[in-house]
Design an enzyme around this catalytic site. Structure first.
Site, PDB file in Angstrom:
ATOM      1  N   CYS A  40       0.884  -1.164   0.000  1.00  0.00           N
ATOM      2  CA  CYS A  40       0.000   0.000   0.000  1.00  0.00           C
ATOM      3  C   CYS A  40       0.916   1.206   0.000  1.00  0.00           C
ATOM      4  O   CYS A  40       1.513   1.539   1.026  1.00  0.00           O
ATOM      5  CB  CYS A  40      -0.927   0.026   1.208  1.00  0.00           C
ATOM      6  SG  CYS A  40      -1.963   1.498   1.222  1.00  0.00           S
ATOM      7  N   CYS A  43      -0.620   4.568   2.259  1.00  0.00           N
ATOM      8  CA  CYS A  43      -0.686   4.527   3.730  1.00  0.00           C
ATOM      9  C   CYS A  43      -0.312   3.125   4.181  1.00  0.00           C
ATOM     10  O   CYS A  43       0.810   2.718   4.013  1.00  0.00           O
ATOM     11  CB  CYS A  43      -2.061   4.963   4.218  1.00  0.00           C
ATOM     12  SG  CYS A  43      -3.415   4.023   3.479  1.00  0.00           S
ATOM     13  N   SER A  44      -1.264   2.383   4.699  1.00  0.00           N
ATOM     14  CA  SER A  44      -0.989   0.991   5.076  1.00  0.00           C
ATOM     15  C   SER A  44      -2.272   0.169   4.975  1.00  0.00           C
ATOM     16  O   SER A  44      -2.605  -0.586   5.875  1.00  0.00           O
ATOM     17  CB  SER A  44      -0.396   0.915   6.482  1.00  0.00           C
ATOM     18  OG  SER A  44      -1.286   1.485   7.412  1.00  0.00           O
ATOM     19  N   CYS A  45      -3.011   0.325   3.871  1.00  0.00           N
ATOM     20  CA  CYS A  45      -4.245  -0.436   3.657  1.00  0.00           C
ATOM     21  C   CYS A  45      -3.928  -1.930   3.644  1.00  0.00           C
ATOM     22  O   CYS A  45      -3.079  -2.395   2.880  1.00  0.00           O
ATOM     23  CB  CYS A  45      -4.907  -0.027   2.346  1.00  0.00           C
ATOM     24  SG  CYS A  45      -5.491   1.680   2.363  1.00  0.00           S
TER      25      CYS A  45
END
Length: 143
Positions: A40, A43-45
């Protein structure tokens, strides 16, 4: 398998696994000719409700940048995973709308294994594409 790849969120629900707060779940399959890996970049999906806690390295800019620029070297250097050169690598960028999960390549020697025992071979890293599933010899036989 076809339902999981075609309609991931609905397929996990059919299996009795609550998909949580997922939007769409994209499931990509590793094959003998293609290795998939997930990142991702924004962000940090991550499909937390399906795969548990997000690995610490998944949120690091070094992983995000390197896996896009040179996935083969990054997999080898960061995770010790050597993907043969004849096997293509596809990188999938998760977003808040679509979270990705890798369907790992089935390990050799697992024909005839129960679903429960096969499930024990799957690791979080194999679902991200930064690792392979465990070998059949690493789990105890069905009882």
């Amino acid at each position: 398998k076809a339902r999981l790849i075609g309609r991931g969120r609905e397929a996990v629900r059919e299996l009795g696994i609550p998909p949580g707060r997922l939007g769409k779940l994209g499931v990509v399959e590793n094959t003998a000719s293609v290795h998939n890996v997930v990142v991702c970049t924004l962000c940090s999906c991550y499909p937390h409700d399906l795969q548990g806690d997000t690995p610490w390295w998944y949120k690091q800019d070094s992983y995000k940048t390197r896996i896009i620029v040179d996935p083969r070297a990054t997999l080898k250097e960061m995770f010790g995973l050597e993907v043969p050169h004849e096997r293509a690598i596809q990188v999938h960028d998760s977003t808040s709308d679509v979270r990705y999960m890798v369907l790992p390549l089935r390990p050799a020697g697992t024909e005839g294994m129960s679903e429960e025992r096969l499930a024990r071979l799957v690791t979080r890293d194999s679902l991200i594409g930064t690792g392979e599933p465990l070998q059949s010899s690493s789990v105890t036989p069905d009882r």
